[in-house]
Design a protein around this motif. Structure first.
Motif, PDB file in Angstrom:
ATOM      1  N   THR A  46       0.846  -1.183   0.000  1.00 42.78           N
ATOM      2  CA  THR A  46       0.000   0.000   0.000  1.00 42.78           C
ATOM      3  C   THR A  46       0.880   1.229   0.000  1.00 42.78           C
ATOM      4  O   THR A  46       1.715   1.385   0.874  1.00 42.78           O
ATOM      5  CB  THR A  46      -0.902   0.019   1.244  1.00 42.78           C
ATOM      6  N   ILE A  47       0.708   2.090  -0.968  1.00 37.35           N
ATOM      7  CA  ILE A  47       1.471   3.333  -1.014  1.00 37.35           C
ATOM      8  C   ILE A  47       0.552   4.476  -0.598  1.00 37.35           C
ATOM      9  O   ILE A  47      -0.500   4.667  -1.196  1.00 37.35           O
ATOM     10  CB  ILE A  47       2.058   3.590  -2.406  1.00 37.35           C
ATOM     11  N   ALA A  48       0.934   5.192   0.449  1.00 32.59           N
ATOM     12  CA  ALA A  48       0.096   6.256   0.979  1.00 32.59           C
ATOM     13  C   ALA A  48       0.840   7.575   0.924  1.00 32.59           C
ATOM     14  O   ALA A  48       2.025   7.629   1.171  1.00 32.59           O
ATOM     15  CB  ALA A  48      -0.304   5.941   2.415  1.00 32.59           C
ATOM     16  N   ALA A  49       0.139   8.625   0.586  1.00 34.74           N
ATOM     17  CA  ALA A  49       0.719   9.961   0.648  1.00 34.74           C
ATOM     18  C   ALA A  49      -0.233  10.852   1.407  1.00 34.74           C
ATOM     19  O   ALA A  49      -1.437  10.731   1.253  1.00 34.74           O
ATOM     20  CB  ALA A  49       0.959  10.508  -0.750  1.00 34.74           C
ATOM     21  N   GLY A  50       0.238  11.743   2.229  1.00 26.86           N
ATOM     22  CA  GLY A  50      -0.690  12.507   3.031  1.00 26.86           C
ATOM     23  C   GLY A  50      -0.202  13.873   3.433  1.00 26.86           C
ATOM     24  O   GLY A  50       0.970  14.177   3.348  1.00 26.86           O
TER      25      GLY A  50
END
Length: 401
Positions: A26-30
């Protein structure tokens, strides 16, 4: 290998061991504290990958979370990702005004106007609550509402949230877990104070949110509210200091609505900066890595860590993790010899009465630079030479390294 793209947005807030399920990534950016009348939210939105899923952590729209304001501002930046966003509510989203009460504008925007019967599967959770959870790949995600425990915009039942969280953690079968909410447990700016959401404060004689997350094996926490980026070492069960077996947490309140100066250094504060940007996470089955990038897409901070269910490295295989041996003062790369095996205090290659005498002779003392060698338990060592150290030595009695 199944690949899942996930982007986490932190709006003034962001994104026990269980059986592993699948080898998903899972690649998350925030980022957090996102939209107002300026252009900062457009700059951070431009950093989000086109195929990414997102989470958001409160204060999506300034100054108030009215539906008209959401549609006029937020919709034109981070709103492009609405269909793949799982939000957490913030204090500005919860303001009581002529156009929104009890977060209704926020719930109308994310769940649909008048979605009063929405359940936990709705994008922002139930109206009037705002907490919910979901799974993606090998990770479990928990969104919480930090406005429920005596804040100025309290519209929800914190006891109900605690009870729901207890049940959710008990039912969680994922190996790694990420929780997110708006108000952080520590605040390194002078604009906010520590734990305004009272998630780490005593609650009615029982466990608070942070304690439940710690006991439930949660690995990673994202928060916003302070308009800055800060990374912290793993935190203890009390939520006030470091613990190598604890929960790592971040503040990513950098989504677009300006910055606050970093004026304080909190325990375990490893990196902090006041700038706009997003955080990108790679969430693997048993570990994760992160990159914080500014609006020029320059990586300012990066690193990796394992989930808490993953055994800590024990390079010499002597039963003590390397981090514990660093605290005790033994060599983590040597299993036998001088200052090698923590149980062999007298360096005779045995755990025996001579070692027990050393521990019992200092019973009740605090672990200091001069006495840390005798504080061999629990994991990590607790800073006091006591019955746990005696028990650990007793269990190894007469054994040779």
């Amino acid at each position: 290998m199944r690949r899942i793209i996930f982007v986490a947005i932190v709006a003034a807030g962001l994104f026990g061991p269980a059986p592993r399920s699948e080898a998903a990534i899972t690649i998350a950016a925030g980022a957090g504290d996102i939209s107002s009348s300026g252009s900062g939210d457009n700059q951070t939105a431009a950093l989000v990958p086109a195929d990414a899923q997102l989470i958001s952590i409160g204060d999506h729209q300034y100054p108030d979370g009215c539906l008209d304001a959401f549609n006029a501002n937020y919709q034109n930046s981070w709103g492009a990702f609405k269909s793949r966003t799982r939000p957490a509510i913030g204090n500005h989203d919860s303001h009581d005004t002529s156009c929104s009460v009890d977060g209704n504008g926020y719930f109308d925007y994310f769940n649909g106007v008048g979605s009063g019967t929405c359940d936990y599967t709705c994008r922002a959770g139930r109206r009037g609550e705002g907490w919910y959870s979901y799974n993606i790949g090998d990770w479990h995600f928990i969104a919480l509402n930090s406005e429920c425990n005596g804040t100025s915009y309290d519209f929800c039942d914190h006891t109900a949230q605690l009870n729901w969280l207890t049940s959710d953690l008990a039912a969680n079968t994922k190996f790694c877990t990420l929780a997110y909410w708006h108000r952080p447990i520590v605040a390194p700016s002078s604009t906010h104070t520590d734990d305004e959401g009272h998630f780490a404060n005593p609650y009615l004689g029982g466990d608070n949110i942070w304690q439940k997350l710690y006991d439930g094996g949660v690995d990673l926490v994202f928060q916003g509210h302070d308009h800055l980026y800060a990374r912290y070492a793993r935190y203890n069960r009390a939520g006030n200091n470091v613990d190598p077996n604890g929960i790592r947490h971040f503040i990513v309140g950098t989504g677009g609505n300006g910055n606050y100066a970093v004026t304080e250094t909190k325990p375990g504060q490893e990196y902090a900066i006041a700038t706009l940007g997003i955080i990108k996470l790679t969430l693997n089955p048993t570990n994760y890595s992160w990159q914080f990038v500014n609006t020029s897409n320059t990586v300012l901070d990066s690193g990796s860590d394992s989930c808490r269910g993953t055994p800590l490295p024990d390079s010499d295989g002597d039963g003590w993790p390397d981090t514990d041996e660093g605290t005790i003062g033994t060599n983590p790369n040597l299993s036998c010899g001088t200052s090698a095996w923590p149980a062999d205090i007298t360096n005779d290659r045995y755990a025996d009465m001579s070692d027990m005498v050393q521990i019992t002779g200092r019973f009740g003392q605090a672990s200091t630079q001069g006495t840390k060698r005798f504080n061999i338990a629990p994991s990590p060592p607790d800073g006091t030479i006591d019955i746990t150290d005696i028990a650990r030595e007793t269990n190894l009695f007469a054994k040779k390294c």
